[in-house]
Design a protein around this motif. Structure first.
Motif, PDB file in Angstrom:
ATOM      1  N   ALA A 261       0.826  -1.199  -0.012  1.00 48.30           N
ATOM      2  CA  ALA A 261       0.098   0.065   0.071  1.00 48.30           C
ATOM      3  C   ALA A 261       1.007   1.277  -0.067  1.00 48.30           C
ATOM      4  O   ALA A 261       0.491   2.198  -0.649  1.00 48.30           O
ATOM      5  N   PHE A 262       1.827   1.243   0.741  1.00 44.06           N
ATOM      6  CA  PHE A 262       2.776   2.522   0.935  1.00 44.06           C
ATOM      7  C   PHE A 262       3.375   2.807  -0.459  1.00 44.06           C
ATOM      8  O   PHE A 262       3.354   3.905  -1.052  1.00 44.06           O
ATOM      9  N   PRO A 263       4.011   1.775  -0.951  1.00 36.73           N
ATOM     10  CA  PRO A 263       4.578   1.998  -2.330  1.00 36.73           C
ATOM     11  C   PRO A 263       3.855   2.412  -3.482  1.00 36.73           C
ATOM     12  O   PRO A 263       3.914   3.359  -4.155  1.00 36.73           O
ATOM     13  N   VAL A 264       2.610   1.886  -3.519  1.00 41.24           N
ATOM     14  CA  VAL A 264       1.484   2.096  -4.513  1.00 41.24           C
ATOM     15  C   VAL A 264       1.334   3.575  -4.454  1.00 41.24           C
ATOM     16  O   VAL A 264       0.897   4.251  -5.113  1.00 41.24           O
ATOM     17  N   LEU A 265       0.984   3.973  -2.904  1.00 43.64           N
ATOM     18  CA  LEU A 265       0.445   5.361  -2.617  1.00 43.64           C
ATOM     19  C   LEU A 265       1.665   6.470  -3.408  1.00 43.64           C
ATOM     20  O   LEU A 265       1.428   7.339  -3.616  1.00 43.64           O
ATOM     21  N   GLY A 266       3.026   5.986  -2.815  1.00 40.78           N
ATOM     22  CA  GLY A 266       4.185   6.872  -3.488  1.00 40.78           C
ATOM     23  C   GLY A 266       4.057   6.816  -5.133  1.00 40.78           C
ATOM     24  O   GLY A 266       4.388   7.995  -5.520  1.00 40.78           O
ATOM     25  N   LEU A 267       3.695   5.920  -6.020  1.00 39.39           N
ATOM     26  CA  LEU A 267       3.765   5.783  -7.049  1.00 39.39           C
ATOM     27  C   LEU A 267       2.478   6.911  -7.721  1.00 39.39           C
ATOM     28  O   LEU A 267       2.525   7.632  -8.551  1.00 39.39           O
TER      29      LEU A 267
ATOM     30  N   VAL B 218       3.504  16.531   2.187  1.00 38.24           N
ATOM     31  CA  VAL B 218       3.290  15.341   1.653  1.00 38.24           C
ATOM     32  C   VAL B 218       3.312  14.250   2.512  1.00 38.24           C
ATOM     33  O   VAL B 218       2.700  13.350   2.669  1.00 38.24           O
ATOM     34  N   SER B 219       4.238  14.527   3.642  1.00 38.49           N
ATOM     35  CA  SER B 219       4.506  13.299   4.890  1.00 38.49           C
ATOM     36  C   SER B 219       3.164  13.183   5.481  1.00 38.49           C
ATOM     37  O   SER B 219       2.581  12.212   5.985  1.00 38.49           O
ATOM     38  N   ALA B 220       2.617  14.182   5.815  1.00 39.07           N
ATOM     39  CA  ALA B 220       1.188  14.449   6.594  1.00 39.07           C
ATOM     40  C   ALA B 220       0.342  13.692   5.673  1.00 39.07           C
ATOM     41  O   ALA B 220      -0.691  12.970   6.381  1.00 39.07           O
ATOM     42  N   VAL B 221      -0.075  13.991   4.571  1.00 41.91           N
ATOM     43  CA  VAL B 221      -1.077  13.644   3.739  1.00 41.91           C
ATOM     44  C   VAL B 221      -0.875  11.975   3.754  1.00 41.91           C
ATOM     45  O   VAL B 221      -1.862  11.156   3.943  1.00 41.91           O
ATOM     46  N   MET B 222       0.532  11.399   3.369  1.00 41.53           N
ATOM     47  CA  MET B 222       0.642  10.030   3.339  1.00 41.53           C
ATOM     48  C   MET B 222       0.284   9.451   4.728  1.00 41.53           C
ATOM     49  O   MET B 222      -0.198   8.181   4.510  1.00 41.53           O
ATOM     50  N   LEU B 223       0.865  10.006   5.698  1.00 39.19           N
ATOM     51  CA  LEU B 223       0.393   9.361   7.050  1.00 39.19           C
ATOM     52  C   LEU B 223      -0.810   9.351   7.546  1.00 39.19           C
ATOM     53  O   LEU B 223      -1.479   8.128   7.967  1.00 39.19           O
ATOM     54  N   ALA B 224      -1.722  10.276   7.132  1.00 40.64           N
ATOM     55  CA  ALA B 224      -3.289  10.299   7.308  1.00 40.64           C
ATOM     56  C   ALA B 224      -3.870   9.197   6.539  1.00 40.64           C
ATOM     57  O   ALA B 224      -4.614   8.634   6.950  1.00 40.64           O
ATOM     58  N   LEU B 225      -3.538   9.103   5.186  1.00 43.89           N
ATOM     59  CA  LEU B 225      -4.199   7.979   4.468  1.00 43.89           C
ATOM     60  C   LEU B 225      -3.739   6.671   4.881  1.00 43.89           C
ATOM     61  O   LEU B 225      -4.728   5.986   4.834  1.00 43.89           O
ATOM     62  N   ILE B 226      -2.608   6.436   5.259  1.00 49.34           N
ATOM     63  CA  ILE B 226      -2.313   5.103   5.690  1.00 49.34           C
ATOM     64  C   ILE B 226      -2.946   4.772   6.875  1.00 49.34           C
ATOM     65  O   ILE B 226      -3.541   3.729   7.176  1.00 49.34           O
TER      66      ILE B 226
ATOM     67  N   ILE C 286      11.017  10.228  -1.155  1.00 43.03           N
ATOM     68  CA  ILE C 286       9.660   9.753  -1.087  1.00 43.03           C
ATOM     69  C   ILE C 286       9.085   8.487  -1.444  1.00 43.03           C
ATOM     70  O   ILE C 286       8.723   7.751  -0.136  1.00 43.03           O
ATOM     71  N   LEU C 287       9.636   8.119  -2.588  1.00 43.83           N
ATOM     72  CA  LEU C 287       9.424   6.634  -2.780  1.00 43.83           C
ATOM     73  C   LEU C 287      10.062   5.609  -2.022  1.00 43.83           C
ATOM     74  O   LEU C 287       9.717   4.408  -1.673  1.00 43.83           O
ATOM     75  N   PHE C 288      11.364   5.990  -1.674  1.00 45.35           N
ATOM     76  CA  PHE C 288      12.321   5.167  -0.883  1.00 45.35           C
ATOM     77  C   PHE C 288      11.607   4.948   0.564  1.00 45.35           C
ATOM     78  O   PHE C 288      11.801   3.834   1.099  1.00 45.35           O
ATOM     79  N   LEU C 289      11.132   6.104   1.002  1.00 50.19           N
ATOM     80  CA  LEU C 289      10.565   5.801   2.506  1.00 50.19           C
ATOM     81  C   LEU C 289       9.387   4.959   2.197  1.00 50.19           C
ATOM     82  O   LEU C 289       9.068   4.401   3.312  1.00 50.19           O
ATOM     83  N   CYS C 290       8.841   5.246   1.355  1.00 53.52           N
ATOM     84  CA  CYS C 290       7.282   4.198   1.355  1.00 53.52           C
ATOM     85  C   CYS C 290       7.715   2.618   1.243  1.00 53.52           C
ATOM     86  O   CYS C 290       7.078   1.830   1.580  1.00 53.52           O
ATOM     87  N   MET C 291       9.183   2.188   0.839  1.00 61.32           N
ATOM     88  CA  MET C 291       9.588   1.123   0.606  1.00 61.32           C
ATOM     89  C   MET C 291      10.231   0.492   1.856  1.00 61.32           C
ATOM     90  O   MET C 291      10.489  -0.901   1.808  1.00 61.32           O
ATOM     91  N   LEU C 292      10.394   1.067   2.859  1.00 59.84           N
ATOM     92  CA  LEU C 292      11.082   0.708   3.942  1.00 59.84           C
ATOM     93  C   LEU C 292      10.266  -0.156   4.908  1.00 59.84           C
ATOM     94  O   LEU C 292       8.984   0.015   4.808  1.00 59.84           O
ATOM     95  N   PRO C 293      10.906  -0.897   5.734  1.00 62.16           N
ATOM     96  CA  PRO C 293       9.984  -1.652   6.761  1.00 62.16           C
ATOM     97  C   PRO C 293       9.657  -0.630   7.887  1.00 62.16           C
ATOM     98  O   PRO C 293      10.091   0.283   8.001  1.00 62.16           O
ATOM     99  N   SER C 294       8.795  -1.308   8.768  1.00 66.37           N
ATOM    100  CA  SER C 294       8.024  -0.523   9.884  1.00 66.37           C
ATOM    101  C   SER C 294       9.545  -0.481  10.992  1.00 66.37           C
ATOM    102  O   SER C 294      10.394  -1.220  10.882  1.00 66.37           O
ATOM    103  N   THR C 295       8.982   0.516  11.707  1.00 67.54           N
ATOM    104  CA  THR C 295       9.902   0.400  13.005  1.00 67.54           C
ATOM    105  C   THR C 295       9.664  -0.624  14.013  1.00 67.54           C
ATOM    106  O   THR C 295       8.569  -1.246  14.046  1.00 67.54           O
ATOM    107  N   VAL C 296      10.472  -0.876  14.966  1.00 60.28           N
ATOM    108  CA  VAL C 296      10.491  -1.925  16.021  1.00 60.28           C
ATOM    109  C   VAL C 296      10.322  -1.193  17.180  1.00 60.28           C
ATOM    110  O   VAL C 296       9.086  -1.483  18.001  1.00 60.28           O
ATOM    111  N   GLN C 297      11.243  -0.674  18.003  1.00 55.20           N
ATOM    112  CA  GLN C 297      10.942   0.115  19.182  1.00 55.20           C
ATOM    113  C   GLN C 297       9.794   1.023  19.394  1.00 55.20           C
ATOM    114  O   GLN C 297       8.906   0.682  20.364  1.00 55.20           O
ATOM    115  N   SER C 298       9.618   1.908  18.403  1.00 53.34           N
ATOM    116  CA  SER C 298       8.518   2.757  18.724  1.00 53.34           C
ATOM    117  C   SER C 298       7.222   2.294  18.521  1.00 53.34           C
ATOM    118  O   SER C 298       6.195   2.511  19.122  1.00 53.34           O
TER     119      SER C 298
END
Length: 319
Positions: A79-85, A237-245, A103-115
């Motif tokens: 979902a994240f990479p598709v949104l970036g595209l 853009v980050s705020a929009v992506m975070l809200a959508l996801i 932006i596209l690279f951040l969409c492809m990254l894994p989730s955080t662990v600790q937080s």
């Protein structure tokens, strides 16, 4: 005393400090080469310690909740990479090509662990599932992220070839991680006793890579290419992506009948992106001249996700 929820965390303040130092006093010439080699070894040490810290029992114990883990992985790596595209036509007119790659690279990254685990705990979600999902996301991300970079960024002229990317990831990230897992039985007690020292190793590795990356970018004219309004655009853009996801994870988890505890885990594990994994991966996957620009969206998204998740966790906790 608890830190006010809208103030940056200590790591973010350190990152800002490193960026300021690199902006005014960038490493050049022989000094830059020394820092470059040191950062390679620090990244290897970082992933060795990640391997030594990760409990196999925690991952195995959560595998039975496969629907939850599958949904988190689909959000994180599909979902994240598709949104970036999908956002590409709107983003290219307002961002440079390197920033869009970021932006596209951040969409492809894994989730955080600790937080992810910490916010799930604060919100009274399914903590064991969060441990499993976040750990699995990071482990699979070692393979999935470089493959996505090869597939989605080859038309951007960024990244290495698929085989080069996989070889570099295996050599610099996966091999130290596996060695850390093998050494875990011998290091587990020491790791428990020296948790703060290991946290400093984690943070020092990331800060060093960021300094090297931004030094190279500043030497090549980073701040001349990124005016203030463009930084605000990245934040927007980050705020929009975070809200959508976040909206997507809430909607889908409710439609599929997950409990509120599971919904919390899905929201926090599915919407987060890992700075700890993203910085060393960018160092391996991209040319030294573009790493600083590629990392800029990730660092802004990282701070935004922490602030938003802190507020959301408190709201969930009051239910």
């Amino acid at each position: 005393m608890q830190r006010p929820r809208f103030l940056p965390d200590n790591m973010t303040l350190l990152l800002l400090g490193v960026i300021l130092i690199a902006s005014f006093f960038p490493a050049r010439g022989a000094v830059a080469e020394v820092f470059e080699q040191l950062s390679v070894w620090m990244i290897a040490l970082l992933f060795f310690m990640h391997g030594a810290k990760l409990s196999r029992e925690a991952v195995i114990s959560g595998l039975t909740h496969w629907r939850l883990h599958l949904l988190v992985l689909l959000v994180t790596f599909v979902a994240f990479p598709v949104l970036g595209l999908l956002l590409k036509p709107a983003l290219l007119p307002i961002l440079t090509p390197d920033l869009y790659v970021g932006i596209l690279f951040l969409c492809m990254l894994p989730s955080t662990v600790q937080s992810s685990i910490a916010f799930t705990s604060v919100a009274r979600g399914n903590i064991s599932a969060a441990v499993c999902s976040a750990s699995a996301s990071n482990l699979l991300g070692i393979f999935i992220t470089p493959l996505l970079v090869s597939l989605l960024l080859k038309t951007q002229g960024e990244g290495h070839s698929s085989m080069d990317a996989i070889f570099n990831i295996v050599l610099q990230l996966l091999l130290p991680f596996v060695l850390g897992q093998l050494a875990r039985p011998f290091l587990q007690a020491w790791i428990t006793r020296h948790a703060q020292v290991l946290k400093m190793v984690d943070q020092s590795s990331i800060l060093l890579v960021v300094f090297v990356a931004f030094s190279a970018a500043v030497v090549q004219g980073l701040w001349a290419q990124v005016p203030k309004m463009m930084l605000l655009s990245i934040l927007g853009v980050s705020a929009v992506m975070l809200a959508l996801i976040m909206g997507l994870t809430m909607f889908v988890s409710r439609r599929l009948g997950f409990s509120k505890e599971d919904e919390i885990t899905i929201v926090f594990c599915g919407s987060k992106k890992s700075l700890a994994s993203g910085v060393p991966m960018a160092k391996v996957l991209f040319s030294s001249g573009s790493v600083g620009m590629v990392l800029l969206p990730l660092m802004l998204f990282h701070q935004l996700q922490l602030m938003v998740c802190a507020v959301l966790a408190q709201r969930y906790a009051k239910r």
